[in-house]
Motif scaffolding. Structure first.
Motif, PDB file in Angstrom:
ATOM      1  N   LEU A 163       0.956  -1.097   0.131  1.00  0.00           N
ATOM      2  CA  LEU A 163       0.020  -0.144   0.155  1.00  0.00           C
ATOM      3  C   LEU A 163       0.859   1.274  -0.039  1.00  0.00           C
ATOM      4  O   LEU A 163       0.387   2.320  -0.410  1.00  0.00           O
ATOM      5  N   ALA A 164       2.144   1.344   0.672  1.00  0.00           N
ATOM      6  CA  ALA A 164       3.087   2.212   0.635  1.00  0.00           C
ATOM      7  C   ALA A 164       3.253   2.779  -0.712  1.00  0.00           C
ATOM      8  O   ALA A 164       3.720   1.948  -1.724  1.00  0.00           O
ATOM      9  N   GLY A 165       3.244   3.980  -1.014  1.00  0.00           N
ATOM     10  CA  GLY A 165       3.416   4.645  -2.117  1.00  0.00           C
ATOM     11  C   GLY A 165       2.360   4.624  -3.305  1.00  0.00           C
ATOM     12  O   GLY A 165       2.665   4.924  -4.341  1.00  0.00           O
ATOM     13  N   LYS A 166       1.412   3.975  -2.837  1.00  0.00           N
ATOM     14  CA  LYS A 166       0.255   3.972  -3.928  1.00  0.00           C
ATOM     15  C   LYS A 166      -0.914   5.159  -3.549  1.00  0.00           C
ATOM     16  O   LYS A 166      -0.808   5.649  -2.510  1.00  0.00           O
ATOM     17  N   THR A 167      -1.484   5.553  -4.701  1.00  0.00           N
ATOM     18  CA  THR A 167      -2.712   6.460  -4.360  1.00  0.00           C
ATOM     19  C   THR A 167      -3.878   5.739  -3.962  1.00  0.00           C
ATOM     20  O   THR A 167      -4.024   4.598  -4.340  1.00  0.00           O
ATOM     21  N   LEU A 168      -4.698   6.609  -3.443  1.00  0.00           N
ATOM     22  CA  LEU A 168      -6.113   6.041  -3.345  1.00  0.00           C
ATOM     23  C   LEU A 168      -6.979   5.606  -4.491  1.00  0.00           C
ATOM     24  O   LEU A 168      -7.634   4.485  -4.313  1.00  0.00           O
ATOM     25  N   MET A 169      -6.512   6.069  -5.593  1.00  0.00           N
ATOM     26  CA  MET A 169      -7.481   5.921  -6.548  1.00  0.00           C
ATOM     27  C   MET A 169      -7.003   4.384  -7.291  1.00  0.00           C
ATOM     28  O   MET A 169      -7.570   3.869  -7.940  1.00  0.00           O
ATOM     29  N   GLU A 170      -5.618   4.103  -6.733  1.00  0.00           N
ATOM     30  CA  GLU A 170      -5.059   2.727  -7.244  1.00  0.00           C
ATOM     31  C   GLU A 170      -5.481   1.576  -6.185  1.00  0.00           C
ATOM     32  O   GLU A 170      -5.227   0.469  -6.731  1.00  0.00           O
ATOM     33  N   LEU A 171      -6.103   2.164  -5.150  1.00  0.00           N
ATOM     34  CA  LEU A 171      -6.460   0.936  -4.155  1.00  0.00           C
ATOM     35  C   LEU A 171      -7.449  -0.190  -4.775  1.00  0.00           C
ATOM     36  O   LEU A 171      -7.045  -1.308  -4.474  1.00  0.00           O
ATOM     37  N   PRO A 172      -8.377   0.180  -5.668  1.00  0.00           N
ATOM     38  CA  PRO A 172      -9.318  -0.684  -6.016  1.00  0.00           C
ATOM     39  C   PRO A 172      -8.854  -1.825  -6.958  1.00  0.00           C
ATOM     40  O   PRO A 172      -9.352  -2.952  -6.614  1.00  0.00           O
ATOM     41  N   GLY A 173      -7.667  -1.644  -7.441  1.00  0.00           N
ATOM     42  CA  GLY A 173      -6.888  -2.764  -8.184  1.00  0.00           C
ATOM     43  C   GLY A 173      -6.067  -3.307  -7.278  1.00  0.00           C
ATOM     44  O   GLY A 173      -5.627  -4.512  -7.811  1.00  0.00           O
ATOM     45  N   LEU A 174      -5.958  -3.030  -6.135  1.00  0.00           N
ATOM     46  CA  LEU A 174      -5.367  -3.732  -5.217  1.00  0.00           C
ATOM     47  C   LEU A 174      -5.779  -4.633  -3.932  1.00  0.00           C
ATOM     48  O   LEU A 174      -5.557  -5.757  -3.857  1.00  0.00           O
ATOM     49  N   TYR A 192      -5.277  14.176   7.358  1.00  0.00           N
ATOM     50  CA  TYR A 192      -5.850  14.447   6.064  1.00  0.00           C
ATOM     51  C   TYR A 192      -7.268  13.740   5.782  1.00  0.00           C
ATOM     52  O   TYR A 192      -7.115  12.713   6.082  1.00  0.00           O
ATOM     53  N   ILE A 193      -8.372  14.461   5.270  1.00  0.00           N
ATOM     54  CA  ILE A 193      -9.317  13.901   4.673  1.00  0.00           C
ATOM     55  C   ILE A 193      -8.956  13.544   3.199  1.00  0.00           C
ATOM     56  O   ILE A 193      -8.761  14.708   2.373  1.00  0.00           O
ATOM     57  N   PRO A 194      -8.394  12.496   2.776  1.00  0.00           N
ATOM     58  CA  PRO A 194      -7.869  12.507   1.467  1.00  0.00           C
ATOM     59  C   PRO A 194      -8.857  12.317   0.199  1.00  0.00           C
ATOM     60  O   PRO A 194      -9.839  11.767  -0.046  1.00  0.00           O
ATOM     61  N   SER A 195      -8.255  12.855  -0.831  1.00  0.00           N
ATOM     62  CA  SER A 195      -8.806  12.715  -2.176  1.00  0.00           C
ATOM     63  C   SER A 195      -8.133  11.421  -2.876  1.00  0.00           C
ATOM     64  O   SER A 195      -7.420  11.009  -2.382  1.00  0.00           O
ATOM     65  N   GLY A 196      -8.848  11.242  -4.158  1.00  0.00           N
ATOM     66  CA  GLY A 196      -8.192  10.048  -4.784  1.00  0.00           C
ATOM     67  C   GLY A 196      -6.828  10.088  -5.138  1.00  0.00           C
ATOM     68  O   GLY A 196      -6.136   8.943  -5.538  1.00  0.00           O
ATOM     69  N   SER A 197      -6.309  11.153  -5.570  1.00  0.00           N
ATOM     70  CA  SER A 197      -4.668  11.415  -5.916  1.00  0.00           C
ATOM     71  C   SER A 197      -3.934  11.389  -4.393  1.00  0.00           C
ATOM     72  O   SER A 197      -2.684  11.425  -4.741  1.00  0.00           O
ATOM     73  N   PHE A 198      -4.293  11.443  -3.285  1.00  0.00           N
ATOM     74  CA  PHE A 198      -3.571  11.209  -2.010  1.00  0.00           C
ATOM     75  C   PHE A 198      -2.751   9.841  -2.248  1.00  0.00           C
ATOM     76  O   PHE A 198      -3.107   8.891  -2.304  1.00  0.00           O
ATOM     77  N   ARG A 199      -1.291  10.020  -1.817  1.00  0.00           N
ATOM     78  CA  ARG A 199      -0.576   9.128  -1.847  1.00  0.00           C
ATOM     79  C   ARG A 199      -0.166   8.592  -0.450  1.00  0.00           C
ATOM     80  O   ARG A 199       0.371   9.206   0.375  1.00  0.00           O
ATOM     81  N   LEU A 200      -0.512   7.357  -0.256  1.00  0.00           N
ATOM     82  CA  LEU A 200      -0.011   6.662   0.916  1.00  0.00           C
ATOM     83  C   LEU A 200       1.534   6.434   1.235  1.00  0.00           C
ATOM     84  O   LEU A 200       2.090   6.390   0.420  1.00  0.00           O
ATOM     85  N   GLU A 201       2.017   6.628   2.702  1.00  0.00           N
ATOM     86  CA  GLU A 201       3.271   6.115   3.005  1.00  0.00           C
ATOM     87  C   GLU A 201       3.243   5.498   3.960  1.00  0.00           C
ATOM     88  O   GLU A 201       2.432   5.048   4.846  1.00  0.00           O
ATOM     89  N   ALA A 202       4.588   4.741   4.267  1.00  0.00           N
ATOM     90  CA  ALA A 202       4.565   3.766   5.165  1.00  0.00           C
ATOM     91  C   ALA A 202       4.669   4.358   6.592  1.00  0.00           C
ATOM     92  O   ALA A 202       5.226   5.481   6.636  1.00  0.00           O
TER      93      ALA A 202
END
Length: 457
Positions: A163-174, A192-202
């Protein structure tokens, strides 16, 4: 609303701060002038020194025209008397803090006679939250909505997670399960209340909404699931420890309570026949090892001294990393430092109480009938998760979510429609009779239509 609070202790001052922040007119009563002086300087609210149960003091504080009186002194009996007098004086609603387990049965019988709108037990509320979190050991915290069918879970992203390094809009594929990440805590940067472009970090602490089944599937997919908690060691034999042990033993868990006061040990052994009560110093490393800390599944530091709880929490987290750790913190000062420490799941009884009372206060103000069914403060009150029941005539009904003009820093987490849980997409709509979970850093929402940005309309 005009709200009078009797008792300027830990919970009273917290309520005064949060309710005044929401725009209410607050008056606080206490016998001692010293805490009132500090509260007056910090919050700039009206303070009245005196006995909050007397007619004269209540009249001086304006209880006769108050919408709500909240009695949170250290005495259950005094709190109940305050509410009785307040109803006679003219207060519309009253809330009492009642901690003694012996009163729980009687309250249901005499609440109407006392004119009591609501009774709250901070220790019981906190113990229930802890027990809920122990059910899912991988979660730092667990809150529930829709009568337990929807969960808001907080987890920390491990360093090696995909999940680290992925944006929220990428999560449905993972992610195979249907979840919605609705809040992210990142160190000292805040929430943060994140949008789809928010990128997660470890290292991020993410809060996500999911049904119970999807939440379990998420934990299993990312190998966050661990064996369920079967044994719990508790240090401190106060009210929270009693309520927690009672709930856990009723679920069949093995519970050990370590208490330094011998007389309290005798009381607990009578009250909790299914628990093992040990007399000793839980802050002693050697004694903890003798008691079997290495073999327990979960550890809860629940003494009345924050410093002891912090030290024990840090010790167990470092020495026995597989043990689920619960740390109770009473004070709110130095919260920013506490949040950076590895203390496992941190609980504060005053926040458990403020959640319930703030929800009640907002429901009183409601005009459209879209009542606040559930309310949780997140990250020390920096954000909120609310569940609204949708009424006929709400401005949000029947409109696809993607076209709704929502306020910034706000997400719709899920929709409960007659027991069916929807993690919403842009094409979904909100309909009358639904319950809707909203997560936002905009505090003070009173009804569902408050999620709309009226300035953009």
């Amino acid at each position: 609303m005009k709200i009078v609070i009797v008792g300027d202790g830990k919970i009273g001052s917290t309520l005064a701060e949060q309710l005044s922040r929401e725009g209410h007119e607050i008056t606080i009563i206490d016998r001692s002038g010293e805490p009132l002086q500090q509260t007056s300087e910090d919050l700039d609210i009206l303070c009245v020194e005196g006995n909050g149960a007397t007619y004269a003091t209540q009249m001086e504080a304006g209880v006769d025209s108050a919408d709500l009186l909240i009695a949170v002194t250290m005495s259950d009996e005094l709190n109940l008397l305050c509410c009785l007098v307040a109803k006679k004086v003219g207060a519309r609603h009253t809330i009492a803090r009642v901690r003694n387990p012996e009163y729980s049965g009687e309250l249901s019988l005499i609440s109407e006679d006392l004119g009591l709108s609501l009774s709250v037990n901070p220790e019981l509320l906190c113990a229930t939250e802890i027990a809920r979190t122990l059910r899912i050991p991988s979660a730092i915290k667990t809150d529930t909505f829709a009568n337990g069918h929807v969960e808001l879970l907080k987890v920390q992203i491990p360093p090696a997670s995909i999940l680290a390094g992925k944006t929220l809009m990428e999560l449905p594929g993972l992610v195979k399960s249907k979840i919605l990440v609705c809040a992210v805590e990142r160190g000292e940067q805040g929430i943060y209340i994140p949008s789809g472009s928010f990128r997660l970090e470890a290292g991020d602490r993410i809060s996500f909404v999911a049904s119970i089944r999807d939440a379990q599937a998420f934990f299993h997919q990312f190998k966050l699931a661990v064996s369920r908690v079967r044994t719990v060691m508790i240090v401190g034999g106060g009210h929270i420890a009693y309520y927690l042990a009672k709930q856990l033993t009723d679920l069949g868990m093995g519970v050990k309570i370590i208490e330094a006061n011998y007389d309290r040990c005798i009381q607990l052994s009578t009250l909790l026949p299914k628990a093992e009560i040990l007399h000793g110093d839980g802050t002693n490393e050697g004694f903890l090892r003798e008691c079997g800390i290495a073999q327990t599944d979960a550890f809860a530091a629940l003494t009345g001294i924050d410093e002891e709880n912090v030290l024990m929490g840090l010790y167990v987290r470092k020495t026995f990393p597989k043990v689920k750790v619960i740390t109770k913190i009473n004070r709110y000062s130095f919260q920013s430092i506490i949040e950076t420490m590895d203390l496992g799941s941190v609980f504060n009884p005053r926040f458990s109480t403020s959640n319930v009372i703030c929800r009640y206060a907002r429901s009183m103000q409601n005009s459209l009938g879209s009542n606040v069914e559930t309310l949780y403060k997140l990250v020390g009150g920096k954000a909120e998760a609310l569940e609204f029941r949708v009424a006929e005539g709400s401005a949000v009904c029947g409109i696809p979510l993607q076209t709704l003009r929502l306020r910034k820093n706000l997400l719709i987490g899920c929709i409960n429609r007659a027991g069916k849980i929807l993690i919403p997409s842009g094409q979904d709509t909100i309909e009358p009779g639904d319950t809707v979970v909203v997560v936002t850093s905009v505090t003070g929402l009173k009804e569902l239509d408050d999620i709309l940005d009226k300035r953009r309309g």
